[in-house]
Design an enzyme around this catalytic site. Structure first.
Site, PDB file in Angstrom:
ATOM      1  N   GLY A  10       0.916  -1.207  -0.005  1.00 47.34           N
ATOM      2  CA  GLY A  10       0.063   0.115  -0.140  1.00 47.34           C
ATOM      3  C   GLY A  10       0.901   1.340  -0.232  1.00 47.34           C
ATOM      4  CG  PHE A  14       3.087   8.089   5.527  1.00 46.56           C
ATOM      5  CD1 PHE A  14       3.803   6.521   5.124  1.00 46.56           C
ATOM      6  CD2 PHE A  14       1.464   7.121   5.052  1.00 46.56           C
ATOM      7  CE1 PHE A  14       3.511   5.571   5.021  1.00 46.56           C
ATOM      8  CE2 PHE A  14       0.720   5.934   5.211  1.00 46.56           C
ATOM      9  CZ  PHE A  14       2.259   5.008   4.847  1.00 46.56           C
ATOM     10  CB  VAL A  17       2.760   0.509   3.330  1.00 46.31           C
ATOM     11  CG1 VAL A  17       2.232  -0.612   5.015  1.00 46.31           C
ATOM     12  CG2 VAL A  17       1.921   1.462   3.741  1.00 46.31           C
ATOM     13  CG  ASP A 128      -7.545   9.985   9.724  1.00 39.89           C
ATOM     14  OD1 ASP A 128      -9.173  10.260   9.265  1.00 39.89           O
ATOM     15  OD2 ASP A 128      -6.700  10.301   9.349  1.00 39.89           O
TER      16      ASP A 128
END
Length: 357
Positions: A10, A14, A17, A128
């Site tokens: 993923g 930022f 992953v 979040d």
């Protein structure tokens, strides 16, 4: 810790992953979140907070961090425990009718509340909470993840001109005043519960302005799923209180009859319905005797938005002369002025989104 990067699973604003394994122990699977060292503020914030709140079973565990040089670039990496069950958003998407049975929702809700209570007790706000950031372990245990936008509770310095989090799960006080404290996480929790029960997000919208107007102006509340029990609807009423000072806390909600008798040991494969005589749900705070994978956004309401894009933030601020209006209704009314309001199609591509800080 010496480790080896595996396949990418993923990406986010930022960075990326990937799976990872210790160099000398291929049986232990981990997850590594990586970003360019020069753009690693979000990941560093997540690492620092996870170190401070470690020890709660309902929060993803941070294993270590490190710098690496890959393809000529210096990367900052955060190693996390691997939640093999994936995100709750994926479970919802893959369920037969895109909604979950109530006994599962009750179980997830209790686990989420335990995690939120711990986070809030440690002095933090997650900022979040949404199905994409709720992971499931091998046996279905809940793991709250993604603390990149988390902040200290009651810390408002330099935050009044910024929206933090995901629009569909934002609280009224965040939209109208830029305030985000522990009650905002409870509002978002209510949005998650309603979405699990209905199979779609709580708000229907056509563009960002319409969505923010619905959340922040007037008395309209998210729609309660029709098939949710009366206990469940009463629970949501405690989450969806416009005034954050009157909204129930995680500690209060843990005593609500919707989840108070739920067995945390039930696994995902347990098909039996939760039973037992419910206790009477307190009707107000004074009734308590003691107080002690990244999904791409789509233009339909069946897929949650993953983050508010910086162009939309700038658009909103431009309508207010570079800052938020002191009057909530005026601030949001100004969003409707002009011919180039931010449309959903303008900010639905996940590749163009960044974390809002």
């Amino acid at each position: 810790m010496d480790w080896v990067r595996g396949e990418a699973i993923g990406h986010g604003s930022f960075g990326r992953v990937s799976l990872a394994v210790p160099r000398n122990q291929s049986t232990q699977v981990m997850v590594v979140k990586s970003s360019s060292a020069s753009l690693s503020d979000t990941l560093m914030n997540e690492k620092l907070i996870l170190d401070e709140i470690k020890g709660c079973p309902q929060i993803i565990n941070c294993l270590s961090d490190s710098y690496t040089y890959e393809n000529g670039e210096k990367l900052y990496n955060v190693l996390l425990e691997y939640a093999s069950g994936g995100a709750l958003s994926e479970k919802l998407k893959n369920s037969g009718d895109r909604k979950l049975p109530e006994f599962e929702i009750r179980r997830y809700t209790k686990a989420l509340l335990k995690g939120l209570h711990y986070i809030h007790k440690c002095g933090y706000v997650h900022c979040d909470i949404k199905p994409q950031n709720i992971l499931l372990g091998e046996d279905g245990e809940v793991k709250i993840a993604d603390f990149g936008l988390a902040k200290r509770a009651e810390s408002h310095d330099n935050l009044r001109c910024e929206l933090r989090g995901t629009p569909l799960y934002m609280s009224p006080e965040m939209v109208t005043a830029g305030e985000q404290d522990t009650p905002a996480d409870i509002w978002a929790l209510g949005c998650v519960i309603a979405e699990l029960a209905a199979g779609v997000p709580v708000w229907k919208y056509t563009d960002l302005t319409q969505l923010l107007m619905k959340i922040g102006v007037g008395d309209e509340l998210p729609e309660f799923p029709a098939k949710l029990s009366e206990e469940g609807k009463d629970f949501l009423e405690k989450c969806f209180v416009k005034d954050p000072r009157k909204r129930w806390t995680a500690e209060m909600l843990l005593k609500h009859s919707f989840i108070a008798n739920q067995d945390d040991t039930v696994t995902l494969n347990d098909e039996r319905c939760m039973s037992g005589t419910p206790t009477t749900s307190p009707r107000c705070p004074f009734d308590f005797p003691d107080w002690v994978s990244d999904d791409s956004a789509e233009s339909t309401v069946t897929c949650p938005i993953t983050s508010l894009p910086s162009p939309a933030i700038q658009e909103l601020m431009n309508y207010n002369g570079g800052s938020w209006s002191t009057e909530p209704a005026e601030r949001l009314r100004e969003l409707l002025v002009g011919e180039t309001r931010p449309k959903l199609s303008d900010w639905s591509a996940a590749d163009g989104w960044v974390s809002v800080r």
